[in-house]
Write an enzyme that holds these catalytic residues in place. Structure first.
Site, PDB file in Angstrom:
ATOM      1  N   ARG A  30      22.363 -12.667 -14.963  1.00  0.00           N
ATOM      2  CA  ARG A  30      23.311 -13.350 -14.067  1.00  0.00           C
ATOM      3  C   ARG A  30      23.993 -14.526 -14.756  1.00  0.00           C
ATOM      4  O   ARG A  30      25.115 -14.890 -14.411  1.00  0.00           O
ATOM      5  CB  ARG A  30      22.584 -13.786 -12.787  1.00  0.00           C
ATOM      6  CG  ARG A  30      21.489 -14.780 -12.994  1.00  0.00           C
ATOM      7  CD  ARG A  30      20.549 -14.881 -11.808  1.00  0.00           C
ATOM      8  NE  ARG A  30      19.632 -13.731 -11.728  1.00  0.00           N
ATOM      9  CZ  ARG A  30      18.735 -13.537 -10.777  1.00  0.00           C
ATOM     10  NH1 ARG A  30      18.619 -14.407  -9.792  1.00  0.00           N
ATOM     11  NH2 ARG A  30      17.956 -12.482 -10.787  1.00  0.00           N
TER      12      ARG A  30
ATOM     13  N   LYS B 162       8.170 -11.659 -20.745  1.00  0.00           N
ATOM     14  CA  LYS B 162       7.720 -10.468 -20.014  1.00  0.00           C
ATOM     15  C   LYS B 162       6.370 -10.005 -20.575  1.00  0.00           C
ATOM     16  O   LYS B 162       6.075 -10.253 -21.739  1.00  0.00           O
ATOM     17  CB  LYS B 162       8.730  -9.323 -20.207  1.00  0.00           C
ATOM     18  CG  LYS B 162      10.048  -9.484 -19.482  1.00  0.00           C
ATOM     19  CD  LYS B 162      10.962  -8.289 -19.750  1.00  0.00           C
ATOM     20  CE  LYS B 162      12.324  -8.459 -19.099  1.00  0.00           C
ATOM     21  NZ  LYS B 162      12.281  -8.426 -17.625  1.00  0.00           N
TER      22      LYS B 162
HETATM   23  N1  BES Z   1      16.628  -6.970 -17.517  1.00  0.00           N
HETATM   24  C1  BES Z   1      15.844  -7.360 -16.410  1.00  0.00           C
HETATM   25  C2  BES Z   1      15.889  -6.348 -15.264  1.00  0.00           C
HETATM   26  C3  BES Z   1      15.375  -4.965 -15.565  1.00  0.00           C
HETATM   27  C4  BES Z   1      14.087  -4.627 -15.199  1.00  0.00           C
HETATM   28  C5  BES Z   1      16.194  -4.007 -16.124  1.00  0.00           C
HETATM   29  C6  BES Z   1      13.625  -3.336 -15.449  1.00  0.00           C
HETATM   30  C7  BES Z   1      15.735  -2.748 -16.374  1.00  0.00           C
HETATM   31  C8  BES Z   1      14.460  -2.395 -16.029  1.00  0.00           C
HETATM   32  C9  BES Z   1      16.316  -8.707 -15.858  1.00  0.00           C
HETATM   33  O1  BES Z   1      16.893  -9.560 -16.778  1.00  0.00           O
HETATM   34  C10 BES Z   1      15.113  -9.410 -15.299  1.00  0.00           C
HETATM   35  O2  BES Z   1      14.203  -9.631 -16.051  1.00  0.00           O
HETATM   36  N2  BES Z   1      15.141  -9.716 -14.018  1.00  0.00           N
HETATM   37  C11 BES Z   1      14.074 -10.380 -13.374  1.00  0.00           C
HETATM   38  C12 BES Z   1      14.654 -11.410 -12.439  1.00  0.00           C
HETATM   39  C13 BES Z   1      13.650 -12.383 -11.885  1.00  0.00           C
HETATM   40  C14 BES Z   1      13.062 -13.233 -12.988  1.00  0.00           C
HETATM   41  C15 BES Z   1      14.344 -13.249 -10.866  1.00  0.00           C
HETATM   42  C16 BES Z   1      13.275  -9.327 -12.615  1.00  0.00           C
HETATM   43  O3  BES Z   1      13.857  -8.396 -12.074  1.00  0.00           O
HETATM   44  O4  BES Z   1      12.055  -9.453 -12.577  1.00  0.00           O
HETATM   45 ZN    ZN Z   2      15.433 -10.735 -17.830  1.00  0.00          ZN
END
Ligand code: BES
Ligand code: ZN
Ligand code: ZN
Length: 484
Positions: free
Chosen positions: A333, A259
């Site tokens: 997931r 990230k």
């Molecule tokens: N933990 C994150 C989602 C999240 C984002 C929680 C902001 C709380 C605040 C999750 O694991 C994630 O990174 N999801 C990705 C999925 C994508 C790579 C398909 C996302 O939402 O960008």
């Molecule tokens: Zn994530």
């Protein structure tokens, strides 16, 4: 550092041997007319208030010898007492924030509320708005403490206190809330609870069960993963009524699909699905619900390193389905898939999971509503009702095979990513792949939007909100009553 004493959070409401008491009366102003929320001694209150010409802004207050009058804002009355609008109930909580700040000045040590329909929201608001995460500061100023005397509302008080504990778990930085430490805190939270069994499983158990998706997420971290299972037996029969699964990613860096740095610290809260369900289960125990409930929490850290999962890697899940990990940041997931498989071995009537699963749910709903996915219309209606009742709003989102089609993989049974658009729906559809929806009534909650960045920042401030503990325990209670 020793473990942090979160019990301090509620001590400020439990002062022993209080000496002086103050009565809190709520009021509102509609078109210049004062409206009192009180079941008795209306006239005295009314004449005092009128003599002060209140404007009615949220938090405006007046006091005389024994009473403190607090305005919950200017509102149109609907006439139906049991059905006050959400905006008014939220303003009641807002008003409690200023009450808490002002209480100090009155030097009273016992607080009672004049009975009325809004007292529950007021008490809930007083406790949640007082929350402050100052456990890691060298000197944390002595908090004003008092005795909140509301024997009719102990349930509401417990819910608020436990929502604060959930916030504490998420606000605690990831170096102090590793999978191992999360389990330690869970043990502390359930200390002394009867009819509760706590099982802590380590890596060898996951290997034995073939929980390779769960293991794959943690394999870049130096911390060990954990699988926490808490069983509450509230009734004699040994069938499982509700099985719950909470996403427990103690830190989500994204892994190799790392990230961006700004705001990455917020990912210490990527275990709020686990935290909110943990605190909701504790409430079910306190309420002595006539139900058998199992909570499964996979606990990991998602980190990049030489041993981390590489995009394109394929793993075989506990259920046998193989998964291509196209994006290591879609890790929630993966751990949920294996945990859901395990959770279904108890043949639960209801299967509930909660997760900070996608950033996309924040795009759809902001922090106002949590999204939920289920194929069961009756359950969906129940959830929506529970949300309104608890002031934790839930919005139903769609499941569809079209979303499944987007997650095809060249090399495995399914991809953990599905291209652009409808990210939350695709994530939910991925989970569905691991659930036998013919055997159990399943619902998935995506709470990523409401854990922080709240639409009512004056109430929850910086950091975690602990939402939707109030909505979850309401749902658990309703599902229990339904089965009786
Ligand atoms: N933990 C994150 C989602 C999240 C984002 C929680 C902001 C709380 C605040 C999750 O694991 C994630 O990174 N999801 C990705 C999925 C994508 C790579 C398909 C996302 O939402 O960008
Ligand atoms: Zn994530
Ligand atoms: Zn995550």
């Amino acid at each position: 550092m020793n473990s942090l004493d979160f019990t301090r959070l509620r001590k400020r409401f439990e002062l022993q041997s209080p000496k002086s008491r103050i009565n809190i009366v709520l009021f509102s102003v509609e078109d210049g007319n004062v409206i009192l929320f009180s079941k008795n001694s209306q006239e005295d209150h009314m004449s005092f208030l009128k003599s002060n010409n209140p404007i009615g802004n949220v938090g405006e207050f007046f006091s005389n010898k024994n009473n403190l009058y607090v305005s919950i804002g200017k509102h149109k009355m609907t006439g139906i007492e049991s059905n006050y609008p959400i905006a008014m109930r939220t303003d009641t909580m807002r008003a409690m924030k200023s009450l808490y700040i002002n209480l100090k000045r009155f030097n009273k040590s016992e607080i009672v509320f004049e009975d009325c329909q809004l007292v529950e929201d007021a008490i809930f608001g007083l406790i949640t708005t007082s929350y402050k995460y100052d456990f890691l500061k060298k000197s944390n100023e002595e908090e004003y403490s008092f005795f909140l005397n509301a024997p009719k509302y102990t349930k509401t008080m417990e819910i608020a206190h436990h929502q604060n504990i959930a916030r504490f778990l998420g606000d605690t930085p990831a170096n102090l809330m590793t999978p191992r430490l999360f389990v330690e805190y869970a043990r502390k939270i359930f200390e002394g609870s009867s009819n509760v069994e706590i099982h802590e499983y380590k890596k060898d158990f996951m290997e034995e069960k073939g929980m390779n998706l769960l293991l794959s997420v943690n394999q870049g971290s130096v911390e060990e993963p954990r699988l926490l299972q808490i069983r509450y037996s509230g009734k004699k029969q040994d069938s499982t009524d509700i099985s719950m699964v909470g996403k427990g990613v103690c830190f989500d860096s994204g892994g190799i699909s790392i990230k961006p740095s700004p705001n990455m610290y917020r990912m210490k809260g990527d275990m709020m699905g686990a935290a909110t369900l943990l605190c909701s289960l504790k409430l079910a125990v306190i309420m002595n619900l006539n139900s058998n409930i199992v909570l499964t929490i996979p606990l990991v850290e998602n980190m990049p390193s030489g041993t981390a999962t590489k995009p394109g890697d394929v793993f075989k899940s506990m259920s046998g389905i193989t998964v291509e990990v196209d994006n290591t940041d879609a890790e929630g997931r993966l751990i949920l898939a294996d945990a859901l498989t395990l959770a279904q071995q108890d043949n639960p009537s209801y299967l509930i999971d909660a997760a900070t699963l996608t950033g996309a749910i924040t795009i759809s709903l902001g922090s106002v509503y949590a999204g939920f996915f289920t194929e069961d219309d009756e359950l969906a209606n129940e959830i929506q009702r529970c949300g309104v009742e608890s002031n934790d709003l839930f919005w139903r989102m769609p499941l569809s095979s079209f979303y499944r089609d987007a997650m095809k993989s060249q090399v495995a049974d399914i991809n953990n990513m599905g291209g652009r658009g409808a990210g939350s729906c695709k994530a939910a559809e991925f989970l569905k792949e691991f659930v036998d929806t013919k055997k159990t009534k399943w619902v998935h909650f995506d709470i990523a939007g409401m854990i922080d960045d709240n639409y009512i920042p004056e109430i929850y401030g910086e950091g975690m909100t602990g939402k939707p503990v109030r909505g979850f325990i309401n749902l658990i209670e309703k599902l229990t009553v339904k089965k009786e």
